[in-house]
Motif scaffolding. Sequence first.
Motif, PDB file in Angstrom:
ATOM      1  N   ASN A 188     -26.779  -7.515 -16.366  1.00  0.00           N
ATOM      2  CA  ASN A 188     -28.163  -7.722 -15.943  1.00  0.00           C
ATOM      3  C   ASN A 188     -29.138  -7.425 -17.079  1.00  0.00           C
ATOM      4  OD1 ASN A 188     -30.232  -8.388 -14.194  1.00  0.00           O
ATOM      5  ND2 ASN A 188     -30.349  -6.341 -13.290  1.00  0.00           N
ATOM      6  N   LEU A 189     -28.875  -8.015 -18.237  1.00  0.00           N
ATOM      7  CA  LEU A 189     -29.720  -7.778 -19.411  1.00  0.00           C
ATOM      8  C   LEU A 189     -30.979  -8.665 -19.321  1.00  0.00           C
ATOM      9  CD1 LEU A 189     -26.924  -7.731 -22.139  1.00  0.00           C
ATOM     10  CD2 LEU A 189     -28.118  -5.766 -21.180  1.00  0.00           C
ATOM     11  N   GLN A 190     -31.923  -8.142 -18.552  1.00  0.00           N
ATOM     12  CA  GLN A 190     -33.149  -8.910 -18.337  1.00  0.00           C
ATOM     13  C   GLN A 190     -33.866  -9.160 -19.667  1.00  0.00           C
ATOM     14  OE1 GLN A 190     -34.752  -5.992 -15.763  1.00  0.00           O
ATOM     15  NE2 GLN A 190     -33.712  -6.780 -13.957  1.00  0.00           N
ATOM     16  N   ASP A 191     -34.496 -10.295 -19.762  1.00  0.00           N
ATOM     17  CA  ASP A 191     -35.268 -10.692 -20.953  1.00  0.00           C
ATOM     18  C   ASP A 191     -34.396 -10.887 -22.202  1.00  0.00           C
ATOM     19  OD1 ASP A 191     -37.502 -10.416 -19.317  1.00  0.00           O
ATOM     20  OD2 ASP A 191     -37.765  -8.313 -19.897  1.00  0.00           O
TER      21      ASP A 191
ATOM     22  N   ILE B   3     -20.698   3.119 -19.302  1.00  0.00           N
ATOM     23  CA  ILE B   3     -20.513   2.393 -18.034  1.00  0.00           C
ATOM     24  C   ILE B   3     -20.484   0.890 -18.310  1.00  0.00           C
ATOM     25  CG2 ILE B   3     -21.491   1.888 -15.751  1.00  0.00           C
ATOM     26  CD1 ILE B   3     -22.515   4.785 -15.725  1.00  0.00           C
ATOM     27  N   ASP B   4     -21.311   0.463 -19.265  1.00  0.00           N
ATOM     28  CA  ASP B   4     -21.286  -0.953 -19.648  1.00  0.00           C
ATOM     29  C   ASP B   4     -19.911  -1.346 -20.199  1.00  0.00           C
ATOM     30  OD1 ASP B   4     -24.004  -1.550 -19.036  1.00  0.00           O
ATOM     31  OD2 ASP B   4     -24.612  -0.511 -20.857  1.00  0.00           O
TER      32      ASP B   4
ATOM     33  N   ASN C  68     -15.966  -3.351 -10.241  1.00  0.00           N
ATOM     34  CA  ASN C  68     -17.085  -2.902 -11.073  1.00  0.00           C
ATOM     35  C   ASN C  68     -17.389  -1.432 -10.808  1.00  0.00           C
ATOM     36  OD1 ASN C  68     -17.940  -5.963 -10.229  1.00  0.00           O
ATOM     37  ND2 ASN C  68     -18.368  -5.476 -12.350  1.00  0.00           N
ATOM     38  N   PRO C  69     -17.596  -0.660 -11.872  1.00  0.00           N
ATOM     39  CA  PRO C  69     -17.884   0.768 -11.653  1.00  0.00           C
ATOM     40  C   PRO C  69     -19.281   1.018 -11.076  1.00  0.00           C
ATOM     41  CG  PRO C  69     -17.993   0.237 -13.992  1.00  0.00           C
ATOM     42  CD  PRO C  69     -17.493  -0.982 -13.300  1.00  0.00           C
TER      43      PRO C  69
ATOM     44  N   ARG D 262     -32.114  -1.991 -15.301  1.00  0.00           N
ATOM     45  CA  ARG D 262     -31.254  -3.171 -15.149  1.00  0.00           C
ATOM     46  C   ARG D 262     -30.008  -2.899 -14.325  1.00  0.00           C
ATOM     47  NH1 ARG D 262     -26.817  -2.890 -18.681  1.00  0.00           N
ATOM     48  NH2 ARG D 262     -27.105  -1.355 -20.338  1.00  0.00           N
ATOM     49  N   ARG D 263     -29.537  -1.659 -14.329  1.00  0.00           N
ATOM     50  CA  ARG D 263     -28.297  -1.357 -13.635  1.00  0.00           C
ATOM     51  C   ARG D 263     -28.525  -0.854 -12.207  1.00  0.00           C
ATOM     52  NH1 ARG D 263     -25.636   2.732 -16.901  1.00  0.00           N
ATOM     53  NH2 ARG D 263     -24.964   1.149 -18.352  1.00  0.00           N
TER      54      ARG D 263
ATOM     55  N   LEU E 287     -17.074  -0.219 -19.275  1.00  0.00           N
ATOM     56  CA  LEU E 287     -16.194  -0.442 -18.119  1.00  0.00           C
ATOM     57  C   LEU E 287     -16.501  -1.788 -17.466  1.00  0.00           C
ATOM     58  CD1 LEU E 287     -16.300   3.137 -16.532  1.00  0.00           C
ATOM     59  CD2 LEU E 287     -14.339   2.067 -17.617  1.00  0.00           C
ATOM     60  N   GLU E 288     -17.789  -2.119 -17.393  1.00  0.00           N
ATOM     61  CA  GLU E 288     -18.184  -3.410 -16.819  1.00  0.00           C
ATOM     62  C   GLU E 288     -17.608  -4.564 -17.657  1.00  0.00           C
ATOM     63  OE1 GLU E 288     -19.580  -4.036 -14.031  1.00  0.00           O
ATOM     64  OE2 GLU E 288     -20.715  -2.257 -13.436  1.00  0.00           O
TER      65      GLU E 288
ATOM     66  N   ALA F  48      -9.773  -4.641 -10.690  1.00  0.00           N
ATOM     67  CA  ALA F  48     -10.933  -5.153 -11.424  1.00  0.00           C
ATOM     68  C   ALA F  48     -12.245  -4.911 -10.668  1.00  0.00           C
ATOM     69  CB  ALA F  48     -10.762  -6.642 -11.714  1.00  0.00           C
TER      70      ALA F  48
ATOM     71  N   VAL G  36     -14.013  -5.058 -16.912  1.00  0.00           N
ATOM     72  CA  VAL G  36     -13.872  -5.792 -15.642  1.00  0.00           C
ATOM     73  C   VAL G  36     -14.141  -7.280 -15.881  1.00  0.00           C
ATOM     74  CG1 VAL G  36     -14.836  -6.085 -13.313  1.00  0.00           C
ATOM     75  CG2 VAL G  36     -14.439  -3.789 -14.212  1.00  0.00           C
TER      76      VAL G  36
ATOM     77  N   LEU H  32     -27.257  -4.133 -28.789  1.00  0.00           N
ATOM     78  CA  LEU H  32     -27.706  -4.211 -27.397  1.00  0.00           C
ATOM     79  C   LEU H  32     -27.916  -2.836 -26.777  1.00  0.00           C
ATOM     80  CD1 LEU H  32     -25.618  -7.129 -25.842  1.00  0.00           C
ATOM     81  CD2 LEU H  32     -28.005  -7.141 -26.517  1.00  0.00           C
ATOM     82  N   GLY H  33     -27.397  -1.806 -27.424  1.00  0.00           N
ATOM     83  CA  GLY H  33     -27.613  -0.438 -26.912  1.00  0.00           C
ATOM     84  C   GLY H  33     -26.869  -0.165 -25.619  1.00  0.00           C
ATOM     85  N   LEU H  34     -25.671  -0.710 -25.491  1.00  0.00           N
ATOM     86  CA  LEU H  34     -24.911  -0.498 -24.255  1.00  0.00           C
ATOM     87  C   LEU H  34     -24.299   0.902 -24.238  1.00  0.00           C
ATOM     88  CD1 LEU H  34     -23.104  -3.968 -24.020  1.00  0.00           C
ATOM     89  CD2 LEU H  34     -25.382  -3.312 -23.196  1.00  0.00           C
ATOM     90  N   ASP H  35     -23.859   1.336 -23.042  1.00  0.00           N
ATOM     91  CA  ASP H  35     -23.271   2.675 -22.920  1.00  0.00           C
ATOM     92  C   ASP H  35     -21.882   2.610 -22.292  1.00  0.00           C
ATOM     93  OD1 ASP H  35     -23.656   2.292 -20.221  1.00  0.00           O
ATOM     94  OD2 ASP H  35     -25.467   3.503 -20.116  1.00  0.00           O
TER      95      ASP H  35
END
Lengths: 357, 85
Positions: B17-20, B42-43, A110-111, A54-55, B45-46, A108, B49, B37-40
Amino acid sequence: MSKHRCYIQGSAAISAQPTFDGDFFSAPLTTTSANNLVAMEPDYKAFIPPNSLRRMSRMLKMGLTTALKAVQNSGQPSPDVIITGTGKGSLSDTEKFIRDIEAYKESALNPTPFIQSTYNSVNGLIALQQKSTGYNNTFVHRGFSFENALLDSLLQLAEGNVQRTLTGAFEEMTAEHFYIKSRIGFWKEATIGNAALFEHNTPGSISGEGSTFFLLGNDKTPHAEAVITGMKMLYKPSAEALNKALPQFLQKHDIQPGDIDLVITGRNGDINTDHYYRVLFSAHCPHTPEVPFKQLCGEHDTAGAFAVWLAAQILKRRALPAILQPYVSHLPKTFRRVLIYNHFIGEQHTFFLLERV
Amino acid sequence: MEALKLKLKEQIIEALNLQDTKPEDIDDNAPLFGEGLGLDSIDSLELMVLLERQYGIKVEDPREGRKILASVQSMAEFIQSKQPA
């Protein structure tokens, strides 16, 4: 390079042709009506977990998938080192990051696009997937990017420090970059498509993109496809230097022009630079069948990697793909040895020599 | 508050971009990281933002961010607390 024999133990290629999971040898030419060839992307879900997918941007997905397939095709364990070449890396991420800098006044940001815009992000992902903690390098040298990656691999294998290297190249084209290059005359002014690439006696070519990976090693393994026996790079050679370089290259590898069964050239339909191929081979290998390859993958910084993949498949199958047969008056009697000559915009010239296993 | 949480879920799905995944699949109080959701990292930081771009809120202290980004509920409460009364 010396006479070291480097086995292509496995390979994979994503290109504008069905090279990844189609029957490339019998398939018709996949054409474009524009002046850019777009890579056929496979179903990435078979190779990359959805949460990682997805990323990832397009370039990362293409690069990682090709690398994993090359290792899979080799039937060998993970590589000791990972070495790649790219002229531009993930252009779409770079462009997004730069656009955001302007749009959000340098705040702001995105990383993800920043991380993925770095040239070595594909290598990093491969290393994570393969749990490889060894040497990991990406060469960014325009038309010599893949060639330097291959040279590094060949040297490391020749020294015996490593058993297997994963070596590859990846490139993507974006609308913005296509436009920039069109301003400096890279592409043909008239829209011609790849099927008619050699029918127009005009400057420029058509653009391309793709990803090609090889698992290279010193041993002849059960799935080995071909052997890389030599490579020579020449930067902006004079006509005289180039004319001398080919016979010297062949002599160094103890072969005569008659020992070459097939020549693959990087002809791209550009009247400003195609003369290099014509002059060289009419002088040294006038009777050897010659096929061009850029009508298949388009022109890009690392197109040489596709040529090496193509040569390896020809030597492995001992046959010429149907789409290349119209370019030769007679088929080679044998497929023992293939010489590749490619140059990038007349500046970076490379000879590759491959032999069958 | 309910409208804000729904909007936030849609923005999270788009940004990451969490498809499905649909907004109704995300529980208001489920942890966004690790489980759920199991984010990490980098998520995370997103999502910072996202808060800055969509709501004009800048999270300066990373320790504060950990609490704010715990769930959709905590994010919505934080956004609401920063909005003018």
